[in-house]
Enzyme design. Structure first.
Site, PDB file in Angstrom:
ATOM      1  N   LYS A  53       2.168  -6.521  -0.083  1.00 33.86           N
ATOM      2  CA  LYS A  53       3.441  -6.930   0.530  1.00 33.86           C
ATOM      3  C   LYS A  53       3.920  -8.239  -0.082  1.00 33.86           C
ATOM      4  CE  LYS A  53       2.490  -4.480   4.834  1.00 33.86           C
ATOM      5  NZ  LYS A  53       2.003  -4.500   6.209  1.00 33.86           N
ATOM      6  N   GLN A  97      -0.041  -8.572  10.712  1.00 25.29           N
ATOM      7  CA  GLN A  97      -0.734  -7.395  10.203  1.00 25.29           C
ATOM      8  C   GLN A  97      -1.678  -6.822  11.264  1.00 25.29           C
ATOM      9  OE1 GLN A  97      -0.010  -5.935   7.331  1.00 25.29           O
ATOM     10  NE2 GLN A  97      -1.605  -4.382   7.413  1.00 25.29           N
ATOM     11  N   ASP A 120       8.787  -5.586  11.516  1.00 31.40           N
ATOM     12  CA  ASP A 120       8.004  -4.364  11.707  1.00 31.40           C
ATOM     13  C   ASP A 120       8.709  -3.416  12.679  1.00 31.40           C
ATOM     14  OD1 ASP A 120       5.632  -3.799  10.362  1.00 31.40           O
ATOM     15  OD2 ASP A 120       4.520  -5.351  11.441  1.00 31.40           O
TER      16      ASP A 120
HETATM   17  N1  GUN Z   1      -1.187  -2.084   9.488  1.00 29.92           N
HETATM   18  C1  GUN Z   1      -1.049  -0.906   8.837  1.00 29.92           C
HETATM   19  N2  GUN Z   1       0.266  -0.642   8.621  1.00 29.92           N
HETATM   20  C2  GUN Z   1       0.956  -1.676   9.152  1.00 29.92           C
HETATM   21  C3  GUN Z   1       2.350  -1.985   9.245  1.00 29.92           C
HETATM   22  O1  GUN Z   1       3.233  -1.248   8.795  1.00 29.92           O
HETATM   23  N3  GUN Z   1       2.660  -3.156   9.871  1.00 29.92           N
HETATM   24  C4  GUN Z   1       1.699  -3.975  10.390  1.00 29.92           C
HETATM   25  N4  GUN Z   1       2.096  -5.093  10.991  1.00 29.92           N
HETATM   26  N5  GUN Z   1       0.409  -3.720  10.325  1.00 29.92           N
HETATM   27  C5  GUN Z   1       0.040  -2.575   9.704  1.00 29.92           C
END
Ligand code: GUN
Length: 291
Positions: A53, A97, A120
Protein backbone atom coordinates in the site's frame (compact mmCIF):
# COMPACT_ATOMS: atom_id res chain seq x y z
CA UNK A 1 -15.41 -23.31 -22.34
CA UNK A 2 -12.21 -21.66 -21.17
CA UNK A 3 -12.87 -18.57 -19.08
CA UNK A 4 -11.59 -15.12 -19.93
CA UNK A 5 -9.21 -13.89 -17.24
CA UNK A 6 -10.19 -10.68 -15.46
CA UNK A 7 -6.77 -9.12 -15.11
CA UNK A 8 -6.94 -7.13 -11.87
CA UNK A 9 -3.36 -5.97 -12.24
CA UNK A 10 -4.07 -4.38 -15.60
CA UNK A 11 -7.35 -2.73 -14.54
CA UNK A 12 -5.64 -1.44 -11.38
CA UNK A 13 -2.79 0.01 -13.43
CA UNK A 14 -5.25 1.99 -15.57
CA UNK A 15 -7.02 3.31 -12.48
CA UNK A 16 -3.73 4.26 -10.89
CA UNK A 17 -2.80 6.34 -13.97
CA UNK A 18 -6.12 8.17 -13.49
CA UNK A 19 -5.50 8.65 -9.76
CA UNK A 20 -2.04 10.03 -10.53
CA UNK A 21 -3.53 12.82 -12.65
CA UNK A 22 -5.92 13.71 -9.82
CA UNK A 23 -3.12 13.55 -7.21
CA UNK A 24 -1.00 15.83 -9.44
CA UNK A 25 -3.86 18.34 -9.59
CA UNK A 26 -4.19 18.30 -5.80
CA UNK A 27 -0.45 18.66 -5.29
CA UNK A 28 -0.38 21.58 -7.77
CA UNK A 29 -3.13 23.27 -5.74
CA UNK A 30 -1.06 22.94 -2.56
CA UNK A 31 -2.99 19.99 -1.12
CA UNK A 32 -0.66 17.01 -0.81
CA UNK A 33 -3.01 14.03 -0.41
CA UNK A 34 -1.92 12.23 2.75
CA UNK A 35 -2.68 8.68 3.92
CA UNK A 36 -1.82 7.32 7.38
CA UNK A 37 -1.50 3.56 7.72
CA UNK A 38 -1.63 2.19 11.26
CA UNK A 39 -0.36 -1.29 11.98
CA UNK A 40 -0.44 -2.85 15.44
CA UNK A 41 1.89 -5.81 15.95
CA UNK A 42 3.85 -7.61 13.28
CA UNK A 43 1.44 -9.97 11.52
CA UNK A 44 3.51 -11.30 8.59
CA UNK A 45 0.74 -11.01 5.96
CA UNK A 46 -0.24 -7.51 7.17
CA UNK A 47 3.37 -6.36 6.83
CA UNK A 48 3.37 -7.35 3.16
CA UNK A 49 -0.01 -5.72 2.51
CA UNK A 50 1.07 -2.50 4.24
CA UNK A 51 4.35 -2.40 2.33
CA UNK A 52 2.45 -2.77 -0.96
CA UNK A 53 0.00 0.00 0.00
CA UNK A 54 2.81 2.40 0.92
CA UNK A 55 4.65 1.67 -2.32
CA UNK A 56 1.49 2.21 -4.37
CA UNK A 57 0.91 5.58 -2.65
CA UNK A 58 4.38 6.73 -3.66
CA UNK A 59 3.75 5.75 -7.29
CA UNK A 60 0.61 7.87 -7.64
CA UNK A 61 1.79 10.90 -5.66
CA UNK A 62 0.05 10.30 -2.32
CA UNK A 63 2.11 11.13 0.76
CA UNK A 64 1.94 8.23 3.18
CA UNK A 65 2.83 7.81 6.83
CA UNK A 66 3.34 4.43 8.46
CA UNK A 67 2.55 4.19 12.18
CA UNK A 68 3.81 0.94 13.65
CA UNK A 69 2.65 0.19 17.18
CA UNK A 70 3.82 -2.71 19.37
CA UNK A 71 1.64 -5.83 19.45
CA UNK A 72 0.90 -5.23 23.16
CA UNK A 73 -0.38 -1.67 22.62
CA UNK A 74 -3.44 -0.73 24.67
CA UNK A 75 -6.70 0.43 23.17
CA UNK A 76 -6.06 3.91 24.67
CA UNK A 77 -2.76 4.14 22.79
CA UNK A 78 -4.36 3.20 19.47
CA UNK A 79 -7.36 5.52 20.00
CA UNK A 80 -4.98 8.34 21.00
CA UNK A 81 -3.07 7.94 17.73
CA UNK A 82 -6.32 7.93 15.74
CA UNK A 83 -7.42 11.13 17.53
CA UNK A 84 -4.17 12.82 16.52
CA UNK A 85 -4.52 11.67 12.90
CA UNK A 86 -8.17 12.81 12.81
CA UNK A 87 -7.01 16.28 13.87
CA UNK A 88 -4.08 16.40 11.40
CA UNK A 89 -5.02 18.61 8.42
CA UNK A 90 -2.28 16.98 6.32
CA UNK A 91 -3.91 13.53 6.62
CA UNK A 92 -6.95 12.86 4.43
CA UNK A 93 -7.17 9.11 4.86
CA UNK A 94 -6.61 6.78 7.81
CA UNK A 95 -6.36 3.03 7.50
CA UNK A 96 -5.97 0.68 10.45
CA UNK A 97 -4.67 -2.60 9.09
CA UNK A 98 -6.71 -5.62 10.18
CA UNK A 99 -6.58 -8.04 11.92
CA UNK A 100 -5.80 -6.37 15.24
CA UNK A 101 -4.26 -8.12 18.28
CA UNK A 102 -6.78 -9.72 20.66
CA UNK A 103 -6.69 -6.96 23.34
CA UNK A 104 -8.13 -4.44 20.83
CA UNK A 105 -11.79 -4.24 19.79
CA UNK A 106 -11.95 -3.60 16.00
CA UNK A 107 -15.43 -1.98 16.09
CA UNK A 108 -14.29 0.58 18.70
CA UNK A 109 -11.05 1.32 16.83
CA UNK A 110 -12.80 1.70 13.46
CA UNK A 111 -15.58 3.88 14.91
CA UNK A 112 -12.95 6.28 16.24
CA UNK A 113 -11.72 7.13 12.72
CA UNK A 114 -13.34 10.27 11.33
CA UNK A 115 -15.89 9.02 8.73
CA UNK A 116 -14.48 11.61 6.29
CA UNK A 117 -11.02 10.00 6.58
CA UNK A 118 -12.25 6.38 6.68
CA UNK A 119 -10.66 5.24 3.40
CA UNK A 120 -11.49 1.61 4.22
CA UNK A 121 -15.19 2.52 4.19
CA UNK A 122 -15.77 0.47 7.35
CA UNK A 123 -17.06 3.14 9.74
CA UNK A 124 -20.75 2.59 10.54
CA UNK A 125 -21.56 5.97 8.97
CA UNK A 126 -20.02 4.87 5.65
CA UNK A 127 -21.54 1.39 5.82
CA UNK A 128 -24.88 3.00 6.67
CA UNK A 129 -24.70 5.29 3.65
CA UNK A 130 -23.96 2.22 1.53
CA UNK A 131 -27.08 0.49 2.89
CA UNK A 132 -29.14 3.58 2.09
CA UNK A 133 -27.89 3.51 -1.49
CA UNK A 134 -25.91 6.77 -1.29
CA UNK A 135 -22.37 5.65 -0.49
CA UNK A 136 -19.63 8.17 0.37
CA UNK A 137 -16.47 6.09 0.83
CA UNK A 138 -16.86 2.49 -0.35
CA UNK A 139 -14.99 -0.46 1.20
CA UNK A 140 -12.02 -1.09 -1.11
CA UNK A 141 -12.29 -4.79 -1.97
CA UNK A 142 -16.04 -4.68 -2.76
CA UNK A 143 -15.55 -1.52 -4.85
CA UNK A 144 -12.70 -3.23 -6.73
CA UNK A 145 -14.88 -6.29 -7.37
CA UNK A 146 -17.58 -4.11 -8.93
CA UNK A 147 -14.99 -2.48 -11.23
CA UNK A 148 -13.82 -5.93 -12.31
CA UNK A 149 -17.38 -7.06 -13.03
CA UNK A 150 -17.93 -3.87 -15.02
CA UNK A 151 -14.90 -4.71 -17.15
CA UNK A 152 -16.67 -7.90 -18.34
CA UNK A 153 -19.52 -5.86 -19.87
CA UNK A 154 -22.07 -8.07 -18.04
CA UNK A 155 -25.38 -6.39 -17.29
CA UNK A 156 -26.02 -7.34 -13.65
CA UNK A 157 -29.74 -6.51 -13.71
CA UNK A 158 -31.69 -9.65 -12.86
CA UNK A 159 -28.57 -11.83 -12.64
CA UNK A 160 -28.23 -14.38 -9.84
CA UNK A 161 -25.30 -13.30 -7.68
CA UNK A 162 -24.03 -15.56 -4.91
CA UNK A 163 -21.62 -14.26 -2.28
CA UNK A 164 -19.82 -16.86 -0.18
CA UNK A 165 -18.58 -15.31 3.10
CA UNK A 166 -20.34 -12.74 5.27
CA UNK A 167 -17.50 -10.54 6.58
CA UNK A 168 -18.04 -6.83 7.25
CA UNK A 169 -15.07 -6.01 5.04
CA UNK A 170 -16.04 -7.99 1.89
CA UNK A 171 -19.11 -10.26 1.96
CA UNK A 172 -21.75 -7.92 3.37
CA UNK A 173 -20.74 -4.76 1.46
CA UNK A 174 -20.25 -6.54 -1.88
CA UNK A 175 -23.72 -8.10 -1.49
CA UNK A 176 -25.15 -4.58 -1.06
CA UNK A 177 -23.32 -3.30 -4.14
CA UNK A 178 -24.53 -6.23 -6.23
CA UNK A 179 -28.06 -5.58 -5.00
CA UNK A 180 -27.73 -1.92 -5.94
CA UNK A 181 -26.57 -3.01 -9.40
CA UNK A 182 -29.83 -4.93 -9.85
CA UNK A 183 -28.69 -8.49 -9.16
CA UNK A 184 -30.70 -11.02 -7.14
CA UNK A 185 -28.31 -11.70 -4.29
CA UNK A 186 -27.87 -14.79 -2.13
CA UNK A 187 -25.41 -14.82 0.77
CA UNK A 188 -23.83 -18.09 1.83
CA UNK A 189 -21.69 -18.71 4.91
CA UNK A 190 -20.38 -21.38 7.24
CA UNK A 191 -23.89 -22.49 8.25
CA UNK A 192 -25.25 -22.69 4.71
CA UNK A 193 -26.64 -26.14 3.92
CA UNK A 194 -25.59 -27.49 0.52
CA UNK A 195 -23.32 -24.68 -0.65
CA UNK A 196 -23.00 -26.20 -4.12
CA UNK A 197 -26.79 -25.96 -4.62
CA UNK A 198 -26.45 -22.17 -4.38
CA UNK A 199 -23.14 -21.68 -6.21
CA UNK A 200 -24.33 -23.73 -9.21
CA UNK A 201 -27.13 -21.19 -9.79
CA UNK A 202 -24.77 -18.21 -9.71
CA UNK A 203 -24.28 -16.06 -12.81
CA UNK A 204 -21.89 -14.09 -10.60
CA UNK A 205 -20.02 -15.90 -7.84
CA UNK A 206 -17.95 -14.01 -5.27
CA UNK A 207 -15.92 -16.20 -2.89
CA UNK A 208 -14.43 -14.63 0.22
CA UNK A 209 -13.93 -17.33 2.83
CA UNK A 210 -10.16 -17.81 3.04
CA UNK A 211 -10.15 -21.57 2.43
CA UNK A 212 -7.92 -22.88 -0.34
CA UNK A 213 -9.81 -24.57 -3.17
CA UNK A 214 -13.13 -24.58 -1.25
CA UNK A 215 -15.01 -24.03 -4.52
CA UNK A 216 -14.49 -26.85 -7.00
CA UNK A 217 -15.15 -26.68 -10.75
CA UNK A 218 -18.36 -28.70 -10.45
CA UNK A 219 -19.78 -25.99 -8.15
CA UNK A 220 -19.69 -23.39 -10.91
CA UNK A 221 -22.42 -22.60 -13.43
CA UNK A 222 -21.08 -22.76 -16.98
CA UNK A 223 -20.38 -19.22 -18.21
CA UNK A 224 -20.43 -17.61 -14.75
CA UNK A 225 -18.27 -14.66 -13.69
CA UNK A 226 -16.17 -15.93 -10.78
CA UNK A 227 -14.47 -13.48 -8.43
CA UNK A 228 -11.98 -15.10 -6.06
CA UNK A 229 -11.18 -12.91 -3.05
CA UNK A 230 -9.22 -15.57 -1.12
CA UNK A 231 -5.46 -15.28 -0.77
CA UNK A 232 -4.25 -18.49 0.88
CA UNK A 233 -0.65 -19.59 1.26
CA UNK A 234 -0.12 -23.35 0.92
CA UNK A 235 2.59 -25.25 2.83
CA UNK A 236 4.79 -25.17 -0.31
CA UNK A 237 4.63 -21.34 -0.29
CA UNK A 238 2.27 -21.12 -3.29
CA UNK A 239 -0.54 -18.52 -3.17
CA UNK A 240 -3.97 -19.80 -4.14
CA UNK A 241 -7.54 -18.50 -3.92
CA UNK A 242 -10.74 -20.02 -2.53
CA UNK A 243 -11.56 -21.38 -5.98
CA UNK A 244 -9.89 -24.33 -7.70
CA UNK A 245 -8.68 -22.12 -10.54
CA UNK A 246 -7.68 -24.90 -12.99
CA UNK A 247 -11.06 -26.65 -12.81
CA UNK A 248 -13.13 -23.46 -12.57
CA UNK A 249 -11.45 -21.97 -15.59
CA UNK A 250 -12.87 -24.76 -17.75
CA UNK A 251 -16.46 -23.88 -16.78
CA UNK A 252 -16.59 -20.18 -16.00
CA UNK A 253 -17.07 -17.39 -18.52
CA UNK A 254 -14.76 -15.05 -16.62
CA UNK A 255 -12.49 -15.65 -13.64
CA UNK A 256 -10.08 -13.64 -11.52
CA UNK A 257 -6.60 -15.11 -10.90
CA UNK A 258 -4.82 -15.30 -7.52
CA UNK A 259 -2.49 -13.50 -7.31
CA UNK A 260 -3.10 -10.66 -9.75
CA UNK A 261 -6.89 -10.42 -9.42
CA UNK A 262 -8.71 -8.83 -6.49
CA UNK A 263 -5.53 -7.93 -4.52
CA UNK A 264 -4.25 -5.15 -6.83
CA UNK A 265 -7.79 -3.79 -7.17
CA UNK A 266 -8.15 -3.42 -3.38
CA UNK A 267 -5.02 -1.27 -3.31
CA UNK A 268 -6.15 0.78 -6.33
CA UNK A 269 -9.50 1.53 -4.68
CA UNK A 270 -7.78 2.52 -1.44
CA UNK A 271 -5.71 5.08 -3.36
CA UNK A 272 -8.89 6.29 -5.08
CA UNK A 273 -10.60 6.79 -1.72
CA UNK A 274 -7.60 8.71 -0.36
CA UNK A 275 -7.69 11.03 -3.37
CA UNK A 276 -11.45 11.49 -3.15
CA UNK A 277 -11.08 12.37 0.50
CA UNK A 278 -8.36 14.94 -0.26
CA UNK A 279 -10.51 16.42 -3.07
CA UNK A 280 -13.43 16.82 -0.67
CA UNK A 281 -11.11 18.52 1.80
CA UNK A 282 -9.92 20.91 -0.95
CA UNK A 283 -13.54 21.65 -1.87
CA UNK A 284 -14.34 22.45 1.77
CA UNK A 285 -11.52 24.99 1.74
CA UNK A 286 -12.92 26.45 -1.48
CA UNK A 287 -9.83 25.43 -3.44
CA UNK A 288 -10.55 24.96 -7.16
CA UNK A 289 -8.69 22.15 -8.86
CA UNK A 290 -7.62 22.58 -12.50
CA UNK A 291 -9.55 20.29 -14.84
N1 GUN B 1 -6.64 -6.61 6.11
C1 GUN B 1 -6.84 -7.34 4.98
N2 GUN B 1 -7.45 -6.58 4.04
C2 GUN B 1 -7.64 -5.36 4.59
C3 GUN B 1 -8.22 -4.14 4.11
O1 GUN B 1 -8.70 -4.02 2.98
N3 GUN B 1 -8.22 -3.10 4.99
C4 GUN B 1 -7.71 -3.21 6.26
N4 GUN B 1 -7.77 -2.15 7.05
N5 GUN B 1 -7.18 -4.32 6.73
C5 GUN B 1 -7.14 -5.39 5.89
Amino acid sequence: MTALIIDGKQIAQKLRAEWKLRADRLNAAGIAPGLAVVMVGDNAASKIYVRNKIRACREVGIRSEEHLLGGDSSQETVLGLIDRLNADAGIHGILVQLPLPAQLAPPIVIERISPDKDVDGLHSRNLGSLVSGHPRLLPCTPAGIMKMLKSTGLDLHGKEAVVVGRSNIVGKPVALLLLQAGATVTMCHSHTRDLAHHTRRADVLVCAIGKPHAIGGEMIKPGAAVIDVGINRLSDGKLVGDVDFGAARERAGWITPVPGGVGPMTIAMLLGNAILSAERYAAELGIKLDA
